[in-house]
Motif scaffolding. Structure first.
Motif, PDB file in Angstrom:
ATOM      1  N   ASP A 109     -22.066 -41.413  72.648  1.00 58.36           N
ATOM      2  CA  ASP A 109     -22.687 -42.160  73.611  1.00 58.36           C
ATOM      3  C   ASP A 109     -23.437 -41.304  74.711  1.00 58.36           C
ATOM      4  O   ASP A 109     -23.071 -39.889  74.440  1.00 58.36           O
TER       5      ASP A 109
ATOM      6  N   ASP B 296     -19.386 -39.772  78.617  1.00 55.55           N
ATOM      7  CA  ASP B 296     -17.937 -40.104  78.661  1.00 55.55           C
ATOM      8  C   ASP B 296     -17.610 -40.528  80.241  1.00 55.55           C
ATOM      9  O   ASP B 296     -16.901 -39.856  80.575  1.00 55.55           O
TER      10      ASP B 296
ATOM     11  N   ARG C  78     -12.133 -45.992  80.961  1.00 51.60           N
ATOM     12  CA  ARG C  78     -13.171 -45.150  80.060  1.00 51.60           C
ATOM     13  C   ARG C  78     -14.494 -46.092  79.965  1.00 51.60           C
ATOM     14  O   ARG C  78     -14.353 -47.075  79.366  1.00 51.60           O
TER      15      ARG C  78
ATOM     16  N   ASN D 191     -17.570 -45.645  78.968  1.00 53.15           N
ATOM     17  CA  ASN D 191     -18.477 -45.579  77.565  1.00 53.15           C
ATOM     18  C   ASN D 191     -17.945 -45.740  76.354  1.00 53.15           C
ATOM     19  O   ASN D 191     -18.616 -46.331  75.448  1.00 53.15           O
ATOM     20  N   LEU D 192     -16.633 -45.044  76.234  1.00 53.76           N
ATOM     21  CA  LEU D 192     -16.178 -45.222  74.759  1.00 53.76           C
ATOM     22  C   LEU D 192     -14.630 -44.750  74.960  1.00 53.76           C
ATOM     23  O   LEU D 192     -14.171 -44.318  75.865  1.00 53.76           O
ATOM     24  N   ASP D 193     -13.989 -45.140  73.837  1.00 56.65           N
ATOM     25  CA  ASP D 193     -12.311 -44.908  73.995  1.00 56.65           C
ATOM     26  C   ASP D 193     -12.196 -43.798  72.698  1.00 56.65           C
ATOM     27  O   ASP D 193     -12.374 -44.020  71.525  1.00 56.65           O
TER      28      ASP D 193
ATOM     29  N   PRO E  45     -13.463 -50.097  69.661  1.00 52.68           N
ATOM     30  CA  PRO E  45     -15.147 -50.132  69.817  1.00 52.68           C
ATOM     31  C   PRO E  45     -15.405 -50.459  71.276  1.00 52.68           C
ATOM     32  O   PRO E  45     -14.789 -50.954  72.121  1.00 52.68           O
TER      33      PRO E  45
ATOM     34  N   GLY F 160     -17.105 -50.196  75.085  1.00 55.26           N
ATOM     35  CA  GLY F 160     -16.922 -49.612  76.435  1.00 55.26           C
ATOM     36  C   GLY F 160     -16.270 -50.452  77.235  1.00 55.26           C
ATOM     37  O   GLY F 160     -15.631 -51.440  76.673  1.00 55.26           O
TER      38      GLY F 160
END
Length: 336
Positions: free
Chosen positions: A241, A244, A259, A261-263, A268, A270
């Motif tokens: 992405d 982070d 988190r 934007n992403l894990d 899946p 954000g």
């Protein structure tokens, strides 16, 4: 239904703002084809092919248009917003809304004199996870809040950036630009309209043109809470992405992490939230959290209910960002 026009198609954020307003029930009746970046203009026309191209003067002079969405070069936003307000239109603007203290004074004066709405589409208002985290913080589950840490890394995508992106006078500096989101976020969690600047640092560490500000750290204090904010343009290409983005909140009874934007554990999407209190640790997917910013803005356009005012916190955040930008210690680029 409120009618609006997109003016100043210089930044890709115009796509999200336009889409959010359309989904909330507004009608986009025109876009100004003047742009410093032909790729942004082409992207807008691809996404919104039914919106006609209309000259800027015609859009501003059209009494049937209720407000404008403004994503021009940042240094030009305040002047265009003031002009629009004096033409009887409300304004939704991409961040930063201003780049100098004089511009902030001019915008505040125009709002006071015309009674028009000036709203910056800040990340706190358009982030499902931040809104969910604010709800947890204000519920008392974390106890009294004592500390906030915000990490806001961004990917530079240098090849996609127009020339003005690297001109400090054009964007107002890294703290005034992307740092405005983090400063506004701290004020919201601390529930204050101002803060003391304990420290501010700006660095020019990368390979972008000389003088481009690619790193900043800020430490803020309210009467009861501290905030540490980090901003940078160093997200590696290998990340899935553009950054982070993370937020950590510490309270006397619990802690919270976002988190945005992403894990990294592989969930899946954000908008991931992790909360620990006296009884348990829990995970919450915040992607479906209801966002009301666009609807609230349109309701304000209709009934002047003051939802966008937030007790003046918007202008306070702009003022504090400008102060941090001016006061920051600067690291010069390391020459090889």
């Amino acid at each position: 239904m409120p009618r609006f026009a997109a003016v100043g198609l210089d930044h890709r954020h115009v796509y999200d703002l336009t889409a959010g307003l359309l989904a909330a029930g507004a009608v986009c009746v025109g876009h100004d084809p003047e742009s410093s970046d032909s790729r942004v203009l082409a992207g807008f026309r691809k996404r919104f092919p039914e919106v006609p191209a209309v000259g800027r003067d015609r859009l501003l002079d059209d009494p049937s248009i209720d407000f404008i969405v403004l994503c021009s070069v940042p240094r030009d936003r305040a002047g265009m917003a003031v002009r629009a307000m004096r033409c009887g239109k409300d304004v939704m603007v991409d961040k930063p809304g201003v780049t100098t203290p004089d511009q902030l004074v001019a915008v505040e004066a125009a709002v006071a004199q015309t009674g028009r709405i000036f709203s910056i589409a800040l990340g706190r208002l358009t982030s499902a996870s931040v809104q969910a985290a604010l709800a947890v913080a204000r519920s008392g589950e974390l106890g009294r809040l004592v500390s906030l840490t915000s990490l806001a890394p961004h990917r530079l995508n240098r090849a996609l950036r127009p020339a003005w992106f690297f001109e400090r006078e054009a964007y107002g500096g890294i703290i005034n630009d992307i740092g405005l989101h983090s400063i506004d976020q701290f004020l919201a969690f601390a529930e204050v309209s101002d803060a003391t600047i304990a420290a501010a640092t700006i660095g020019c560490f990368g390979t972008a043109p000389a003088g481009f500000e690619d790193f900043a750290e800020i430490t803020l204090r309210s009467a009861a809470m501290t905030g540490t904010l980090r901003l940078d343009w160093f997200t590696p290409e290998g990340l899935a992405d553009w950054g982070d983005g993370r937020l950590f909140v510490v309270g006397t009874e619990g802690t919270l992490e976002l988190r945005k934007n992403l894990d990294l554990e592989g969930r899946p999407g954000g908008d991931h939230m992790f909360v620990t209190d006296k009884q348990r640790t829990r995970y919450q997917d915040c992607a479906a959290w209801p966002l009301t910013y666009y609807r609230d803005f349109l309701d304000d356009v209709r009934d002047r209910g003051g939802r966008m005012a937030e007790d003046g916190r918007l202008f306070s955040a702009c003022r504090l960002a400008l102060r941090c930008q001016a006061a920051a210690h600067r690291f010069l680029p390391v020459m090889s």
